[in-house]
Write a protein that holds these residues in place. Structure first.
Motif, PDB file in Angstrom:
ATOM      1  N   PRO A  70      -5.088  -8.139  -7.115  1.00 51.63           N
ATOM      2  CA  PRO A  70      -5.494  -6.800  -6.682  1.00 51.63           C
ATOM      3  C   PRO A  70      -6.497  -6.206  -7.660  1.00 51.63           C
ATOM      4  O   PRO A  70      -6.434  -6.465  -8.867  1.00 51.63           O
ATOM      5  N   GLU A  71      -7.412  -5.413  -7.140  1.00 54.72           N
ATOM      6  CA  GLU A  71      -8.400  -4.754  -8.001  1.00 54.72           C
ATOM      7  C   GLU A  71      -7.932  -3.386  -8.459  1.00 54.72           C
ATOM      8  O   GLU A  71      -8.419  -2.868  -9.454  1.00 54.72           O
ATOM      9  N   THR A  72      -6.993  -2.800  -7.755  1.00 48.49           N
ATOM     10  CA  THR A  72      -6.524  -1.466  -8.104  1.00 48.49           C
ATOM     11  C   THR A  72      -5.700  -1.492  -9.390  1.00 48.49           C
ATOM     12  O   THR A  72      -5.076  -2.501  -9.728  1.00 48.49           O
ATOM     13  N   THR A  73      -5.700  -0.366 -10.097  1.00 46.36           N
ATOM     14  CA  THR A  73      -4.814  -0.202 -11.249  1.00 46.36           C
ATOM     15  C   THR A  73      -3.619   0.681 -10.899  1.00 46.36           C
ATOM     16  O   THR A  73      -2.769   0.941 -11.760  1.00 46.36           O
ATOM     17  N   SER A  74      -3.536   1.138  -9.654  1.00 45.13           N
ATOM     18  CA  SER A  74      -2.416   1.976  -9.232  1.00 45.13           C
ATOM     19  C   SER A  74      -1.123   1.173  -9.285  1.00 45.13           C
ATOM     20  O   SER A  74      -1.074   0.034  -8.812  1.00 45.13           O
ATOM     21  N   ALA A  75      -0.074   1.760  -9.851  1.00 50.34           N
ATOM     22  CA  ALA A  75       1.217   1.065  -9.867  1.00 50.34           C
ATOM     23  C   ALA A  75       1.732   0.868  -8.455  1.00 50.34           C
ATOM     24  O   ALA A  75       2.270  -0.196  -8.113  1.00 50.34           O
ATOM     25  N   TYR A  76       1.583   1.902  -7.607  1.00 48.02           N
ATOM     26  CA  TYR A  76       1.929   1.821  -6.191  1.00 48.02           C
ATOM     27  C   TYR A  76       0.669   2.156  -5.404  1.00 48.02           C
ATOM     28  O   TYR A  76       0.287   3.317  -5.293  1.00 48.02           O
ATOM     29  N   PRO A  77      -0.023   1.154  -4.875  1.00 49.28           N
ATOM     30  CA  PRO A  77      -1.340   1.388  -4.271  1.00 49.28           C
ATOM     31  C   PRO A  77      -1.298   2.312  -3.057  1.00 49.28           C
ATOM     32  O   PRO A  77      -0.279   2.420  -2.361  1.00 49.28           O
ATOM     33  N   SER A  78      -2.435   2.968  -2.812  1.00 49.92           N
ATOM     34  CA  SER A  78      -2.596   3.784  -1.609  1.00 49.92           C
ATOM     35  C   SER A  78      -2.852   2.872  -0.424  1.00 49.92           C
ATOM     36  O   SER A  78      -3.213   1.688  -0.579  1.00 49.92           O
ATOM     37  N   ASN A  79      -2.697   3.409   0.785  1.00 52.26           N
ATOM     38  CA  ASN A  79      -2.930   2.547   1.944  1.00 52.26           C
ATOM     39  C   ASN A  79      -4.395   2.124   2.086  1.00 52.26           C
ATOM     40  O   ASN A  79      -4.646   0.990   2.500  1.00 52.26           O
ATOM     41  N   PRO A  80      -5.411   2.941   1.730  1.00 55.42           N
ATOM     42  CA  PRO A  80      -6.781   2.408   1.763  1.00 55.42           C
ATOM     43  C   PRO A  80      -6.993   1.252   0.777  1.00 55.42           C
ATOM     44  O   PRO A  80      -7.765   0.333   1.064  1.00 55.42           O
ATOM     45  N   GLU A  81      -6.303   1.291  -0.356  1.00 60.38           N
ATOM     46  CA  GLU A  81      -6.430   0.187  -1.312  1.00 60.38           C
ATOM     47  C   GLU A  81      -5.844  -1.106  -0.750  1.00 60.38           C
ATOM     48  O   GLU A  81      -6.389  -2.191  -0.972  1.00 60.38           O
ATOM     49  N   ILE A  82      -4.745  -1.005  -0.026  1.00 61.43           N
ATOM     50  CA  ILE A  82      -4.164  -2.203   0.584  1.00 61.43           C
ATOM     51  C   ILE A  82      -5.072  -2.739   1.686  1.00 61.43           C
ATOM     52  O   ILE A  82      -5.280  -3.958   1.811  1.00 61.43           O
ATOM     53  N   LEU A  83      -5.639  -1.846   2.493  1.00 59.71           N
ATOM     54  CA  LEU A  83      -6.548  -2.293   3.544  1.00 59.71           C
ATOM     55  C   LEU A  83      -7.763  -2.986   2.938  1.00 59.71           C
ATOM     56  O   LEU A  83      -8.203  -4.034   3.428  1.00 59.71           O
ATOM     57  N   ASP A  84      -8.288  -2.430   1.859  1.00 58.21           N
ATOM     58  CA  ASP A  84      -9.417  -3.069   1.183  1.00 58.21           C
ATOM     59  C   ASP A  84      -9.019  -4.453   0.653  1.00 58.21           C
ATOM     60  O   ASP A  84      -9.794  -5.415   0.739  1.00 58.21           O
ATOM     61  N   TYR A  85      -7.818  -4.559   0.122  1.00 62.29           N
ATOM     62  CA  TYR A  85      -7.338  -5.848  -0.384  1.00 62.29           C
ATOM     63  C   TYR A  85      -7.277  -6.880   0.744  1.00 62.29           C
ATOM     64  O   TYR A  85      -7.718  -8.034   0.584  1.00 62.29           O
ATOM     65  N   LEU A  86      -6.762  -6.495   1.895  1.00 65.84           N
ATOM     66  CA  LEU A  86      -6.651  -7.425   3.012  1.00 65.84           C
ATOM     67  C   LEU A  86      -8.023  -7.848   3.532  1.00 65.84           C
ATOM     68  O   LEU A  86      -8.223  -9.003   3.931  1.00 65.84           O
ATOM     69  N   ARG A  87      -8.972  -6.936   3.512  1.00 63.63           N
ATOM     70  CA  ARG A  87     -10.343  -7.307   3.904  1.00 63.63           C
ATOM     71  C   ARG A  87     -10.933  -8.309   2.920  1.00 63.63           C
ATOM     72  O   ARG A  87     -11.585  -9.290   3.319  1.00 63.63           O
TER      73      ARG A  87
END
Length: 492
Positions: A70-87
């Motif tokens: 994952p590129e995010t540093t969020s401990a619990y990612p936001s839903n846009p961050e998860i969507l970006d990860y899946l893309r």
């Protein structure tokens, strides 16, 4: 043996299944009824129960697959961050060209030596098929007399259709349910300006905060030790250990003014939430027993209390829904609103060439077990690991209904890892022993050995285990040694 595989659904389960099938020489085609990949994480109204402010209830380390960090540093990612990860995942493994967007599957049935999939007025034959449509799309509406005629200003609707607190400002809202979406939304409504928020529930669950001593709760709650303990220890000992962990972290709900949960952790259940109990203690959320009946805009509860509301939000779960399966397949699987008969949630011995991904209900995040299930399917179909023995499959199918309501992420992940031949052996990794037992079930630990092992997996897993400072030494603590001694005694 390889061939063409129809993968139904382009959410996390469908994407990870296609990635591992392609990696074993299959030719997957992904059918997605919406115009976007991501499943629930698209946030598309009518196709997703994700609302704008929703964050994951699983930590960053456990909301990822083993071959894309994952590129995010969020401990619990936001839903846009998860969507970006899946893309990014779809692009990395060249899955996007395999997706047929806007293609709804109308029917799946057996054909000679394969599977016939119907869509858009046409039918295509595939050698195999994977159902990965998810199980959180058809809300379960409780049978409460009068609820269907609720006449409050904003009506009654499932959390699946909730899109934020704005329309509820200044309103009296009744939230039904005690699972994650219900408590998260009740918390958001209380902070978002609702005039009054009441939660009605059938039973009080234990409530676990997202962090315990600065470590994400799923790093402590869902571990390999707990999976092994569930298989070895007496049920009351396992229940006691988990209850102690939860109460030490989040307290007893009764101490906040909520009802007292059942003494058994397994009977009560657990919900991950940070803000709900403090709001109950502050009087900003009122807790009531379950609804007895509804008359116009008034709900009457089991304790006899009656109250007027402007809106009802139903966080009461989902029904299993796979309407495109042919009737004979549905009969073999004995599909009902919550369950289908399958060997370890995946195969049925009378339906060769068909697999299910992500169609079980559990506590804990799905990404890690989804990948392990996808690997098992790809390895089994390609001959990388031995195919399941039919007699074992039938025993597993017969036992599957008894396991309903008792499923946790750690047990499911270890089950799939064993089936795929990728469960790490403790004696092979003495320097990682403590992390493998009491650290997070990070996806990297399932690349240590077996098919598709990675040379850098030990280093990656050590980083994942130490990401939040939980595993700082390979020396077991006194409590950890005691727990292991219980396992060894149980195994004698």
């Amino acid at each position: 043996m390889t061939g063409r595989v129809a993968v139904i659904g382009a959410g996390p389960g469908g994407l990870v299944a296609a990635r591992w099938l392609a990696g074993r020489g299959f030719e997957p085609t992904i059918f997605e009824q919406t115009p976007a990949l991501g499943g629930q994480w698209t946030g598309l109204e009518g196709h997703s129960g994700v609302w704008p402010a929703m964050r994951t209830n699983s930590s960053r380390v456990l909301t990822a697959f083993s071959d894309l960090a994952p590129e995010t540093t969020s401990a619990y990612p936001s839903n846009p961050e998860i969507l970006d990860y899946l893309r990014r995942y779809a692009d990395t493994f060249e899955l996007t060209p395999r997706i047929r967007f806007g293609t709804r599957v109308d029917r799946l049935r057996r054909a000679d030596d394969g599977w016939l999939l119907s869509h858009s007025g046409t039918a295509e034959r595939f050698d195999r098929a994977v159902v990965a449509t998810g199980r959180f799309h058809l809300p379960a509406i409780p049978e409460v007399p009068g609820l269907q005629h609720f006449s409050g200003t904003l009506g009654a609707a499932s959390t699946y259709h909730y899109r934020g607190p704005d329309r509820y400002r200044g309103r009296r809202v009744l939230v039904a349910g005690s699972a994650i979406s219900a408590l998260d939304i009740a918390t958001e409504l209380a902070h978002g300006g609702a005039a009054a928020v009441t939660v009605t529930q059938r039973r009080q669950r234990y409530v676990l905060p997202k962090f315990v001593a600065d470590v994400p709760s799923d790093h402590r709650m869902f571990t390999r030790y707990h999976a092994l303990a569930a298989d070895s220890l007496p049920e009351n000992e396992m229940d006691s250990q988990l209850r102690q962990l939860v109460v030490a972290a989040g307290g007893n709900p009764a101490d906040y003014g909520a009802p007292a949960p059942h003494p058994s952790w397994a009977e009560a259940g657990i919900t991950l939430n940070d803000g709900y109990l403090p709001l109950v203690a502050a009087g900003r959320i009122t807790v009531r027993p379950w609804m007895k009946f509804v008359t116009d805009g008034c709900a009457t509860f089991a304790d006899g209390h009656a109250e007027e509301f402007d809106a009802v939000v139903l966080g009461t779960g989902y029904q299993l829904n796979v309407p495109f399966l042919e009737a004979d397949i549905r009969a073999l699987l004995r599909i009902d609103t919550t369950h289908l008969d399958a060997d370890r949630f995946t195969f049925h011995p009378d339906l060769p060439g068909l697999a299910f991904v992500g169609m079980w209900d559990q506590s804990g995040g799905y990404f890690v077990p989804l990948e392990l299930q996808a690997r098992w399917i790809a390895y089994s179909w390609s001959g990388t690991v031995p195919a399941p023995v039919e007699s074992d499959q039938r025993r597993s199918v017969n036992a599957s209904r008894a396991a309903r309501g008792k499923t946790r992420m750690d047990r499911v992940a270890v089950t799939f890892a064993r089936a795929a031949g990728v469960e790490p052996q403790l004696e092979s990794w003495p320097q990682l022993r403590r992390a493998l037992l009491f650290g997070p079930l990070a996806p990297s630990c399932f690349r240590l050995e077996g098919p598709d092992a990675l040379p850098d997996a030990p280093e990656r897993f050590a980083r994942d285990a130490a990401a939040f400072g939980a595993i700082t030494s390979n020396d077991l603590t006194g409590n950890e040694r005691r727990r292991l001694s219980l396992l060894s005694v149980a195994g004698q």
